[in-house]
Design a protein around this motif. Structure first.
Motif, PDB file in Angstrom:
ATOM      1  N   GLU A 232     -12.936   1.368   6.074  1.00  0.00           N
ATOM      2  CA  GLU A 232     -11.649   1.699   5.462  1.00  0.00           C
ATOM      3  C   GLU A 232     -10.496   1.823   6.447  1.00  0.00           C
ATOM      4  OE1 GLU A 232     -12.179   4.415   1.694  1.00  0.00           O
ATOM      5  OE2 GLU A 232     -13.395   5.245   3.315  1.00  0.00           O
TER       6      GLU A 232
ATOM      7  N   HIS B 276      -9.824   8.430   4.206  1.00  0.00           N
ATOM      8  CA  HIS B 276     -10.188   7.041   3.885  1.00  0.00           C
ATOM      9  C   HIS B 276      -9.459   6.045   4.775  1.00  0.00           C
ATOM     10  CE1 HIS B 276     -12.604   8.294   0.510  1.00  0.00           C
ATOM     11  NE2 HIS B 276     -11.646   9.167   0.248  1.00  0.00           N
ATOM     12  N   GLY B 277      -9.319   6.396   6.017  1.00  0.00           N
ATOM     13  CA  GLY B 277      -8.758   5.444   6.978  1.00  0.00           C
ATOM     14  C   GLY B 277      -7.254   5.484   7.110  1.00  0.00           C
TER      15      GLY B 277
ATOM     16  N   HIS C  17       0.508   2.014   3.352  1.00  0.00           N
ATOM     17  CA  HIS C  17      -0.257   0.836   3.763  1.00  0.00           C
ATOM     18  C   HIS C  17       0.690  -0.236   4.313  1.00  0.00           C
ATOM     19  CE1 HIS C  17      -3.286  -2.254   3.758  1.00  0.00           C
ATOM     20  NE2 HIS C  17      -2.519  -3.013   3.001  1.00  0.00           N
TER      21      HIS C  17
END
Ligand code: B12
Lengths: 365, 211
Positions: free
Chosen positions: A212, A150-151, A7
């Motif tokens: 997401e 989930h993205g 992330h």
């Protein structure tokens, strides 16, 4: 972590792109991928998503996701590269398939067969069809991708095509070229209908990803924090500036206004007459220039490149030969995006050498 | 001689209806079919060909001009059956096997017709064998092959080979073209002529036939 991109790395990617668009990066955007890294996931035997399988309804889209996932676990991303899943294999101009054309896959491309030949233009009417199997298939792929990742893997927008390219799938190229003179009002009506629908699908697909998504991309694999797109109109290769300014430029301008950081795919010397019109569209933030087949790569395109750069827009360039490198003529290298060999580097040392050219650190993770 | 300025201009700007009317008028007034064709229709097409070559007009303008010219020539046909007009020669034309792009090919066809050359159009996806057979059947002096895909270019070499096999290689002028084709490729496969645009293709074909 099976896919080695966090992330935080997405966060950095977003910031880099923000700076680049704001003109503060002072170096090109350069995606670099290395392959063949160790993985805990066993390699996949497919089926992989390519033009020959994309429209094979016996294959569940989930299978494409699984096989692609295995491949991603062996990759590492440097510079402005990021894990993504490309959907270009559905072919150029998939909007035609959502509206009733039959997609026919070949080894490296897909083409779209109209429901019947020579439909008169005034009989062409386009409507959203929730149950169109081609649309459902692409929709299911997006759903499956979100369920799996989930993205965290950016799923590309399908190549829905340029508006006249899609109309050409229904009408035939030669008919449409003559329609421009014979039935300009009908052409304008079809362009309007298709453009509206283009955004219906674009928004539907993006809505699946939105909750997401770490970001968005398209068939050109530029990263977007918000939904972007590389607009195109390959059909314009064949028309003059007057017709372009009547039927294409206004559509591009209004489409670009609805997209974050829209870019235009300028494919082939036949598009050069339209360059001034394209540069005059404020909401087109960058131009991707490629000379097209048969055009000598070594030929000097400096004039075209300089005009794009002088407009202040970004230049997205597929550099195949070092002597055609636009970095030599750009005052601000931060105006450039390089999509050259960078997606295809296997060796980490080579990747480091390449990264060094642009001040990009390639870590051996 | 009649004044054909208006007819020329109407062909050039693709005004099919007016072209038909002007040709009908000329015929009704006892005009000579050969003269109407050569002075009235073909020059309009030649002008548009030149303008296309110079990027002054684009594909749609050429298509509508050719359509207008064809409407005119169709009206003249009944008057030309008695051999009043001798075509300079015959060409067979097609897009090679595996390739469905035909706009460039059609433009070449139109320009050849604009020079009065008889053209046998084999359409798209044409095999080497079909090209050669059609050339033999029609006694054609010229074979024109068009390709837009790098993957279908090799079929052009097959045309050259098939023409040799059929024993007609010395008798046909093999012309090739399409966006990915280059002079080097033409030399490499042993074809006779490459041009980068339709108008030059027609000039080269006519030059060969008049040789
Ligand atoms: C229109 C178009 C189509 C239309 C074709 C409609 C039709 N009826 O022809 C459609 C949508 C059907 C189509 C389909 C495909 N296309 Co297409 N298409 C084009 C496009 C946009 C324009 C081509 C064109 O008509 N140009 C205008 C004409 C006038 O130019 P021209 O053909 O070069 O002809 C001139 C000269 O070359 C010369 N000439 C031509 N023939 C001859 C012959 C002789 C003897 C001589 C002397 C001269 C000569 O005279 C002409 C006039 O001056 C090009 C883009 C581009 N940049 O070229 C892609 C392009 C050619 N297509 C391409 C591809 C990949 C395809 C598809 C495989 C995939 C797809 N879905 O797009 C399918 C192929 C289907 C098949 N099996 O053939 C690629 C080819 C890439 C490559 N390396 O091979 C291009 C370059 C697009 C791209 N950038 O990817 N296409």
């Amino acid at each position: 972590m099976e896919i080695h991109f966090s992330h935080e790395q997405f966060q950095t990617l977003r910031q880099t792109y923000q700076k680049w668009w704001a003109g503060e990066l002072k170096r090109p955007i350069v995606p670099i991928v290395t392959y063949g890294h160790p993985s805990t996931v066993s390699p996949s035997n497919g089926p992989f998503l390519w033009c020959g399988t994309a429209w094979d309804f016996s294959i569940d889209p989930r299978q494409f996701i699984e096989s692609h996932h295995a491949g991603l676990t062996t990759q590492r991303w440097h510079g402005e590269a990021f894990p993504h899943f490309s959907t270009t294999a559905f072919g150029p101009g998939t909007l035609a398939a959502f509206l009733g054309c039959t997609p026919i896959g070949a080894w490296n491309t897909v083409w779209f067969k109209p429901p019947c030949e020579d439909i008169p233009i005034e009989e062409l009417h386009f409507e959203f069809d929730e149950n169109n199997p081609n649309y459902r298939r692409v929709l299911n792929l997006y759903e499956a991708a979100m369920e799996k990742w989930h993205g965290s893997v950016v799923v590309g927008m399908v190549d829905m095509g340029g508006i006249l390219d899609v109309l050409q799938s229904f009408r035939g190229a030669e008919n449409l070229l003559m329609d421009l003179y014979d039935d300009p009002d009908e052409v304008a009506r079809c362009v309007k209908e298709l453009q509206e629908l283009w955004f219906v699908y674009y928004n539907k697909f993006n809505a699946i990803m939105a909750p997401e998504a770490e970001g968005y991309t398209d068939w050109y694999h530029m990263y977007g924090e918000k939904p972007g797109y590389i607009l195109q109109s390959d059909f314009s290769y064949m028309i003059g500036p007057k017709i372009f300014d009547t039927f294409v430029a206004p559509e591009l301008a209004s489409s670009a206004a609805k997209i974050t950081n829209a870019v235009y795919h300028m494919d082939g010397i036949g598009q050069i007459p339209h360059l001034d019109s394209l540069l005059a569209i404020d909401d087109i933030k960058g131009i991707q220039w490629q000379p097209g087949v048969g055009e000598p790569e070594k030929q000097n395109w400096d004039d075209i490149l300089s005009r794009i750069l002088a407009s202040g827009k970004k230049l997205i360039y597929l550099a195949q030969k070092p002597d055609g490198h636009p970095i030599d003529i750009a005052n601000d290298p931060g105006q450039l995006y390089f999509e050259d060999r960078s997606w295809h580097i296997n060796d980490i040392v080579e990747a480091q050498k390449y990264g060094n050219l642009y001040g990009i650190e390639v870590k051996e993770s | 001689m009649r004044d054909y300025t208006e007819l020329n201009r109407m062909v050039e700007t693709g005004k099919t209806k007016i072209v038909k009317q002007l040709v009908e008028d000329a015929l009704a007034e006892g005009g000579n079919a050969k003269e109407i064709l050569e002075q009235g229709l073909l020059p309009g097409m030649n002008t548009i060909g030149e303008k296309f070559k110079n990027n002054e007009v684009f594909v749609p303008e050429v298509l509508i001009a050719a359509r207008a010219m064809n409407a005119g020539t169709t009206l003249l046909k009944p008057y030309m059956a008695n051999g009043a007009i001798q075509a300079p020669g015959t060409a067979v034309i097609g897009t090679v096997k595996g390739d469905l792009h035909d706009i460039g090919k059609n433009l070449v066809k139109m320009m050849l017709e604009g020079k009065g050359i008889t053209v046998v159009d084999l359409g798209t996806d044409v095999s080497a064998e079909q090209f050669v057979n059609a050339a033999v059947e029609n006694n054609a002096q010229i074979i024109c092959c068009s390709a837009l895909l790098t993957t279908t270019m090799p079929e052009m070499e097959a045309v050259v080979e098939k023409a040799k096999e059929a024993g007609i290689r010395e008798k046909v002028f093999i012309m090739i073209g399409g966006a990915p084709i280059t002079q080097e490729f033409c030399d490499m496969i042993g074809a006779d002529c490459y041009t980068s645009d339709a108008s030059s293709a027609a000039d080269a074909a006519l030059a060969y036939l008049n040789k």
